[in-house]
Design a protein around this motif. Structure first.
Motif, PDB file in Angstrom:
ATOM      1  N   PHE A  57       2.246   8.634   5.205  1.00 35.74           N
ATOM      2  CA  PHE A  57       4.516   9.561   4.810  1.00 35.74           C
ATOM      3  C   PHE A  57       5.036   8.201   3.654  1.00 35.74           C
ATOM      4  CE2 PHE A  57       7.824   7.294   8.103  1.00 35.74           C
ATOM      5  CZ  PHE A  57       8.471   8.539   7.006  1.00 35.74           C
ATOM      6  N   THR A  58       5.693   8.581   2.776  1.00 32.76           N
ATOM      7  CA  THR A  58       5.843   7.971   1.962  1.00 32.76           C
ATOM      8  C   THR A  58       7.647   7.543   2.334  1.00 32.76           C
ATOM      9  OG1 THR A  58       6.635   9.638   0.279  1.00 32.76           O
ATOM     10  CG2 THR A  58       4.349   8.565   0.409  1.00 32.76           C
ATOM     11  N   GLU A  59       8.241   6.545   1.525  1.00 34.26           N
ATOM     12  CA  GLU A  59       9.483   6.619   1.288  1.00 34.26           C
ATOM     13  C   GLU A  59      10.376   6.494   0.467  1.00 34.26           C
ATOM     14  OE1 GLU A  59      11.331   6.265   4.502  1.00 34.26           O
ATOM     15  OE2 GLU A  59      10.170   5.945   6.589  1.00 34.26           O
ATOM     16  N   PRO A  60      10.312   7.515  -0.456  1.00 30.90           N
ATOM     17  CA  PRO A  60      10.655   7.181  -1.944  1.00 30.90           C
ATOM     18  C   PRO A  60      11.802   6.998  -2.475  1.00 30.90           C
ATOM     19  CG  PRO A  60      10.713   9.474  -1.245  1.00 30.90           C
ATOM     20  CD  PRO A  60      10.122   8.778  -0.064  1.00 30.90           C
ATOM     21  N   GLN A  61      13.066   7.084  -1.405  1.00 28.67           N
ATOM     22  CA  GLN A  61      14.001   6.701  -1.372  1.00 28.67           C
ATOM     23  C   GLN A  61      13.887   5.010  -1.202  1.00 28.67           C
ATOM     24  OE1 GLN A  61      13.653   7.627   1.846  1.00 28.67           O
ATOM     25  NE2 GLN A  61      14.406   5.101   2.885  1.00 28.67           N
ATOM     26  N   ALA A  97       4.423   7.305  14.083  1.00 30.93           N
ATOM     27  CA  ALA A  97       4.252   6.403  12.536  1.00 30.93           C
ATOM     28  C   ALA A  97       4.451   5.189  12.433  1.00 30.93           C
ATOM     29  CB  ALA A  97       5.401   7.251  11.914  1.00 30.93           C
ATOM     30  N   LEU A  98       3.620   4.514  11.642  1.00 33.70           N
ATOM     31  CA  LEU A  98       4.290   3.151  11.778  1.00 33.70           C
ATOM     32  C   LEU A  98       3.896   3.308  10.827  1.00 33.70           C
ATOM     33  CD1 LEU A  98       1.604   1.996  14.866  1.00 33.70           C
ATOM     34  CD2 LEU A  98       4.255   1.805  14.808  1.00 33.70           C
ATOM     35  N   VAL A  99       3.796   1.692   9.923  1.00 34.25           N
ATOM     36  CA  VAL A  99       3.568   1.230   8.468  1.00 34.25           C
ATOM     37  C   VAL A  99       2.175   0.524   8.214  1.00 34.25           C
ATOM     38  CG1 VAL A  99       4.448  -1.996   9.414  1.00 34.25           C
ATOM     39  CG2 VAL A  99       4.259  -0.665   6.638  1.00 34.25           C
ATOM     40  N   LEU A 108       0.879   7.275   8.756  1.00 34.79           N
ATOM     41  CA  LEU A 108       0.591   5.612   8.182  1.00 34.79           C
ATOM     42  C   LEU A 108       1.704   5.259   7.106  1.00 34.79           C
ATOM     43  CD1 LEU A 108      -3.492   5.608   7.142  1.00 34.79           C
ATOM     44  CD2 LEU A 108      -2.313   4.710   9.085  1.00 34.79           C
ATOM     45  N   GLN A 109       2.938   4.519   7.294  1.00 29.53           N
ATOM     46  CA  GLN A 109       4.045   4.631   6.546  1.00 29.53           C
ATOM     47  C   GLN A 109       2.948   4.017   5.100  1.00 29.53           C
ATOM     48  OE1 GLN A 109       7.078   1.315   7.130  1.00 29.53           O
ATOM     49  NE2 GLN A 109       8.177   2.827   6.304  1.00 29.53           N
ATOM     50  N   VAL A 110       3.369   3.882   3.764  1.00 31.29           N
ATOM     51  CA  VAL A 110       2.672   3.007   2.791  1.00 31.29           C
ATOM     52  C   VAL A 110       4.049   2.998   2.496  1.00 31.29           C
ATOM     53  CG1 VAL A 110       1.268   3.526   0.407  1.00 31.29           C
ATOM     54  CG2 VAL A 110       0.640   4.046   3.076  1.00 31.29           C
ATOM     55  N   LEU A 126       3.575   2.128  -3.173  1.00 28.09           N
ATOM     56  CA  LEU A 126       2.962   3.403  -3.848  1.00 28.09           C
ATOM     57  C   LEU A 126       2.151   3.474  -4.672  1.00 28.09           C
ATOM     58  CD1 LEU A 126       6.162   5.872  -2.922  1.00 28.09           C
ATOM     59  CD2 LEU A 126       4.570   5.524  -1.534  1.00 28.09           C
ATOM     60  N   HIS A 127       2.884   2.416  -5.508  1.00 27.36           N
ATOM     61  CA  HIS A 127       1.718   2.297  -6.540  1.00 27.36           C
ATOM     62  C   HIS A 127       0.373   1.483  -6.356  1.00 27.36           C
ATOM     63  CE1 HIS A 127       5.649   1.823  -8.693  1.00 27.36           C
ATOM     64  NE2 HIS A 127       5.044   2.903  -9.617  1.00 27.36           N
ATOM     65  N   ASP A 128      -0.110   1.321  -5.486  1.00 34.08           N
ATOM     66  CA  ASP A 128      -1.283   0.392  -4.588  1.00 34.08           C
ATOM     67  C   ASP A 128      -1.940   1.409  -3.831  1.00 34.08           C
ATOM     68  OD1 ASP A 128      -3.339  -1.176  -3.821  1.00 34.08           O
ATOM     69  OD2 ASP A 128      -2.192  -2.249  -2.676  1.00 34.08           O
ATOM     70  N   LEU A 129      -2.744   2.163  -5.199  1.00 36.92           N
ATOM     71  CA  LEU A 129      -3.285   3.336  -4.993  1.00 36.92           C
ATOM     72  C   LEU A 129      -5.200   3.043  -3.479  1.00 36.92           C
ATOM     73  CD1 LEU A 129      -3.370   6.423  -7.325  1.00 36.92           C
ATOM     74  CD2 LEU A 129      -1.827   5.515  -5.091  1.00 36.92           C
ATOM     75  N   ASP A 130      -5.303   1.744  -4.241  1.00 33.91           N
ATOM     76  CA  ASP A 130      -6.340   1.315  -3.897  1.00 33.91           C
ATOM     77  C   ASP A 130      -6.013   0.749  -1.895  1.00 33.91           C
ATOM     78  OD1 ASP A 130      -7.879   0.865  -6.330  1.00 33.91           O
ATOM     79  OD2 ASP A 130      -7.228  -1.128  -7.038  1.00 33.91           O
ATOM     80  N   HIS A 131      -4.952   0.538  -1.936  1.00 34.67           N
ATOM     81  CA  HIS A 131      -4.650   0.586  -0.256  1.00 34.67           C
ATOM     82  C   HIS A 131      -5.069   1.892   0.598  1.00 34.67           C
ATOM     83  CE1 HIS A 131      -1.916  -0.708   2.587  1.00 34.67           C
ATOM     84  NE2 HIS A 131      -2.718  -0.979   3.480  1.00 34.67           N
ATOM     85  N   LEU A 132      -5.377   3.241  -0.404  1.00 34.04           N
ATOM     86  CA  LEU A 132      -5.188   4.350   0.763  1.00 34.04           C
ATOM     87  C   LEU A 132      -6.961   4.522   0.319  1.00 34.04           C
ATOM     88  CD1 LEU A 132      -1.790   4.726  -0.026  1.00 34.04           C
ATOM     89  CD2 LEU A 132      -2.811   7.130  -0.432  1.00 34.04           C
ATOM     90  N   ASP A 133      -7.287   4.176  -0.416  1.00 38.82           N
ATOM     91  CA  ASP A 133      -8.716   4.160  -0.955  1.00 38.82           C
ATOM     92  C   ASP A 133     -10.040   3.084   0.216  1.00 38.82           C
ATOM     93  OD1 ASP A 133     -11.580   5.394  -2.585  1.00 38.82           O
ATOM     94  OD2 ASP A 133     -11.184   2.636  -2.770  1.00 38.82           O
TER      95      ASP A 133
END
Length: 315
Positions: free
Chosen positions: A6-10, A237-239, A292-294, A297-304
């Motif tokens: 779950f992203t917050e692009p604003q 939904a949680l960070v 999972l609120q991410v 958005l540039h830390d793709l290693d987090h998702l990995d």
């Protein structure tokens, strides 16, 4: 348990940023990519590159992905007339091959409405209710028939009720529709809406001690209208702030301007073992899906990391 990103692009993200996260979401085996629907950054910080429209983004991602579910947490009922929103969502559902879900809420961020000239009525719950009636009515009208609606906020006359989503309505498989997600903190009206219209009830950033009570209230609302409470998905939904070590957790917390202790208390945070335990506890409270609120958005290693170390443990 379904794990969704779950992203917050604003807060500062381009379409290309979101595309990179969505592709990682799909490649790494997460269930879905969701985004907020906002037009202005919250809090201080660099406002660039500016907002991206939620449904324009999802239309693009519908063609750039092939497996993951796509949706909003949540679209504001103040942003779009329901007839237009019904067309947008149905089209993106067609573009994705039937992978769209719609989170819909009453809206709350007054500043973005003022900034972009969007009316922001003081009372919005009736608006939300009527939008849900119109959306489900348009999608559920059989092809070849017409839809009419005369309400307090919207009037639709002799609508062909097209296009249709690819998906069948989770509440009535004989009719077209997409899964609708309803969430909120209200003790009566929100659970009643979820029971009436939703495929999923979402508790967004709740105190963990309140989750069981919120779910129980929705279950009671379902029972009051004769709906099986188990026919809904119950989600939170949680960070997210995970790390292989405490030092990595601290680094990721600092990157989003938060404290590790606060994130551990209120989010899905800590070492991967702690994250597994937290998700297990959420499951015991009745959640079968976690967004999972991410925030970085540039830390793709987090998702990995979550895909490698957390998801196998849950399985």
């Amino acid at each position: 348990m379904d794990l969704r990103i779950f992203t917050e692009p604003q807060q500062g993200a381009s379409y290309d940023d979101l595309l990179a996260v969505a592709r990682a979401t799909e490649t790494l085996g997460f269930d879905a990519f969701f985004r907020s629907d906002h037009f202005q950054r919250m809090g201080d910080g660099d406002p660039l590159p500016g907002p991206t429209d939620a449904w324009t983004t999802l239309a693009g991602l519908a063609r750039e992905t092939s497996r993951i579910r796509l949706g909003t947490l949540v679209t504001s009922a103040t942003f779009r007339h329901p007839g237009v929103l019904a067309v947008q969502v149905a089209q993106v559902d067609q573009m994705s091959g039937g992978r769209v879900e719609l989170g819909l809420g009453a809206g709350w961020f007054a500043a973005e409405h003022a900034a972009y000239g969007i009316p922001f009525p003081a009372k919005r719950f009736g608006l939300l209710t009527e939008q849900l009636e119109v959306l489900t009515g348009l999608w559920g009208t059989p092809v070849g028939e017409r839809f009419d609606h005369a309400g307090e906020h919207y009037t639709l006359t002799d609508s062909p009720a097209l296009p249709k989503p690819v998906q069948a309505s989770p509440l009535d498989p004989a009719r077209a529709g997409v899964p609708i997600i309803v969430g909120g903190n209200g003790p009566k009206r929100t659970p009643a809406l979820a029971a009436r219209f939703a495929a999923e009830y979402n508790a967004a950033f709740p105190a963990k001690a309140d989750i069981a009570t919120r779910f129980a209230t929705v279950r009671a609302a379902c029972e009051s209208i004769g709906r099986d409470p188990d026919s809904l998905v119950y989600s939170v939904a949680l960070v997210l702030c995970a790390g292989a070590t405490d030092a990595e957790v601290a680094r990721r917390a600092a990157a989003i301007g938060r404290e590790p202790a606060e994130l551990r208390a209120n989010g899905v945070a800590g070492t991967t073992a702690e994250v597994v335990d937290t998700l297990g506890a959420l499951g015991e409270l009745g959640a079968s899906r976690v967004y999972l609120q991410v925030l970085d958005l540039h830390d793709l290693d987090h998702l990995d990391l979550v895909a490698r170390e957390v998801m196998p443990a849950l399985a």
